[in-house]
Design an enzyme around this catalytic site. Sequence first.
Site, mmCIF file in Angstrom:
data_model
loop_
_atom_site.group_PDB
_atom_site.id
_atom_site.type_symbol
_atom_site.label_atom_id
_atom_site.label_comp_id
_atom_site.label_asym_id
_atom_site.label_seq_id
_atom_site.Cartn_x
_atom_site.Cartn_y
_atom_site.Cartn_z
ATOM 1 N N GLY A 11 0.806 -1.223 0.000
ATOM 2 C CA GLY A 11 0.000 0.000 0.000
ATOM 3 C C GLY A 11 0.839 1.272 0.000
ATOM 4 O O GLY A 11 0.461 2.275 -0.635
ATOM 5 N N ASN A 12 2.000 1.240 0.690
ATOM 6 C CA ASN A 12 2.805 2.461 0.808
ATOM 7 C C ASN A 12 3.518 2.842 -0.492
ATOM 8 O O ASN A 12 4.119 3.897 -0.580
ATOM 9 C CB ASN A 12 3.816 2.325 1.955
ATOM 10 C CG ASN A 12 4.869 1.274 1.662
ATOM 11 O OD1 ASN A 12 4.571 0.239 1.082
ATOM 12 N ND2 ASN A 12 6.089 1.545 2.050
ATOM 13 N N LYS A 129 -13.112 -9.872 6.536
ATOM 14 C CA LYS A 129 -12.179 -8.813 6.127
ATOM 15 C C LYS A 129 -12.887 -7.457 6.096
ATOM 16 O O LYS A 129 -13.763 -7.212 5.274
ATOM 17 C CB LYS A 129 -11.619 -9.163 4.743
ATOM 18 C CG LYS A 129 -10.915 -8.047 4.058
ATOM 19 C CD LYS A 129 -9.445 -8.324 3.894
ATOM 20 C CE LYS A 129 -8.753 -7.119 3.292
ATOM 21 N NZ LYS A 129 -7.578 -6.695 3.993
ATOM 22 N N LYS A 212 -3.732 -9.545 -1.684
ATOM 23 C CA LYS A 212 -2.831 -9.281 -2.818
ATOM 24 C C LYS A 212 -1.539 -10.111 -2.777
ATOM 25 O O LYS A 212 -0.990 -10.438 -3.825
ATOM 26 C CB LYS A 212 -2.515 -7.792 -2.945
ATOM 27 C CG LYS A 212 -1.519 -7.230 -1.946
ATOM 28 C CD LYS A 212 -0.215 -6.852 -2.594
ATOM 29 C CE LYS A 212 0.827 -6.314 -1.663
ATOM 30 N NZ LYS A 212 0.812 -6.500 -0.249
ATOM 31 N N LYS A 274 1.971 -12.613 3.563
ATOM 32 C CA LYS A 274 3.246 -12.536 2.832
ATOM 33 C C LYS A 274 4.057 -13.811 3.083
ATOM 34 O O LYS A 274 4.641 -14.387 2.162
ATOM 35 C CB LYS A 274 4.066 -11.317 3.279
ATOM 36 C CG LYS A 274 3.371 -9.990 2.997
ATOM 37 C CD LYS A 274 4.270 -8.819 3.367
ATOM 38 C CE LYS A 274 3.485 -7.552 3.618
ATOM 39 N NZ LYS A 274 2.464 -7.218 2.646
HETATM 40 P P1 ADP Z 1 1.303 -4.027 2.615
HETATM 41 O O1 ADP Z 1 0.414 -2.952 2.115
HETATM 42 O O2 ADP Z 1 2.718 -3.828 2.179
HETATM 43 O O3 ADP Z 1 0.780 -5.404 2.357
HETATM 44 P P2 ADP Z 1 0.762 -4.575 5.438
HETATM 45 O O4 ADP Z 1 0.441 -3.530 6.449
HETATM 46 O O5 ADP Z 1 -0.307 -5.505 5.033
HETATM 47 O O6 ADP Z 1 1.403 -3.806 4.213
HETATM 48 O O7 ADP Z 1 1.978 -5.468 5.979
HETATM 49 C C1 ADP Z 1 3.172 -4.862 6.460
HETATM 50 C C2 ADP Z 1 3.111 -4.682 7.964
HETATM 51 O O8 ADP Z 1 3.233 -5.928 8.639
HETATM 52 C C3 ADP Z 1 4.243 -3.865 8.573
HETATM 53 O O9 ADP Z 1 3.985 -2.492 8.524
HETATM 54 C C4 ADP Z 1 4.326 -4.398 10.010
HETATM 55 O O10 ADP Z 1 3.749 -3.474 10.898
HETATM 56 C C5 ADP Z 1 3.474 -5.648 9.996
HETATM 57 N N1 ADP Z 1 4.070 -6.822 10.630
HETATM 58 C C6 ADP Z 1 3.360 -7.692 11.399
HETATM 59 N N2 ADP Z 1 4.134 -8.688 11.839
HETATM 60 C C7 ADP Z 1 5.374 -8.474 11.337
HETATM 61 C C8 ADP Z 1 6.602 -9.195 11.464
HETATM 62 N N3 ADP Z 1 6.684 -10.319 12.131
HETATM 63 N N4 ADP Z 1 7.687 -8.676 10.827
HETATM 64 C C9 ADP Z 1 7.589 -7.538 10.117
HETATM 65 N N5 ADP Z 1 6.457 -6.817 9.973
HETATM 66 C C10 ADP Z 1 5.337 -7.279 10.579
HETATM 67 MG MG MG Z 2 -1.106 -6.101 3.219
#
Ligand code: ADP
Ligand code: MG
Length: 312
Positions: A11-12, A129, A212, A274
Amino acid sequence: MKKKAVIALGGNALVKKGQRGTIYEQFANTRKSVKSIVKMIKEGWDVVVTHGNGPQVGAILLQNKVAKGLTPAMPLGICVAESEGLIGYMIQQCLSNALKKEHIEKPVIALITQIIVDQNDPSLSNPTKPIGPYYDDDEAIELRKEGFQVVQQPNGWRMVVPSPDPKYIVEGESIKKMLDEGIIVIASGGGGMPVIEREDGGLDGLEAVIDKDLAAERLAEAVEAELLLILTDVERVYLYYNTPKQKTLDKISLEELKKYYEEGHFPPGSMGPKILAAIQFLESGGKKVIVANIEKCWEALQGETGTWIVKD
Ligand code: ADP
Ligand code: MG
């Protein structure tokens, strides 16, 4: 042998924390985000780009909500398609402008993508969701009458929708052919459009959204990529994230990662999908997954940052 990668933009990549999400902000962010993709292409990578759509589809749903007395509100599936079109257009234009500056003559094509899900997927009868704008109590009652599921959160009510597991990408073969022809493809944006296969072989859209990262994994399988590059807002994957025991993972094997996944280090809705995508990709023949910060994509590819996940 050509190197193939699927790059998943978080998203960023398009809207930074604290921004309102104007189209000028989104274009400026996109121009920055495509820089390392251009570097990869210069280095000989064939790439397919995919991306999230949370803020954009949220905005479209809000616009529909506010204007519904003036023009018919569009259902969720259509809003996802709209967001895939608008984001695809931004990436397509920014990436092809950046390539032209480097005198790389490669077509960039954004594709509206449909993804088959199982019509018996348990999430379809149990939506969890949360998406879109917040609603007040009266609006929430109205939504319920209209057949939507809503849940109460600290700031108001939100719609909840199913998030089924993606099975395969309808346009996967075509995307692979385009990639093999040297075309840069942007596909399965916002997780793509979830569809089910009817008995007559036709497709029907669903009021649901696909994660995604899990969609990116199916895309990587479909094009037989060797690398899945997941770009987000953290530098690396951590164990005991956000606790005093936090531990950085810089290189990890599939087996170890599976153990940590089962131990619950990666929450659903953020890092969980992820990691699940990484596990599925390596188990289905992929060579490498890198999770890294979007600003440091290039450095991550050189092994200087990011979390590298490999088979053994
Ligand atoms: P994106 O839009 O890139 O999918 P998300 O917010 O869904 O972003 O996922 C990224 C976020 O996951 C990070 O900002 C972090 O706060 C969170 N996160 C949760 N658990 C972990 C972890 N174990 N290691 C790293 N980040 C984590
Ligand atoms: Mg995400």
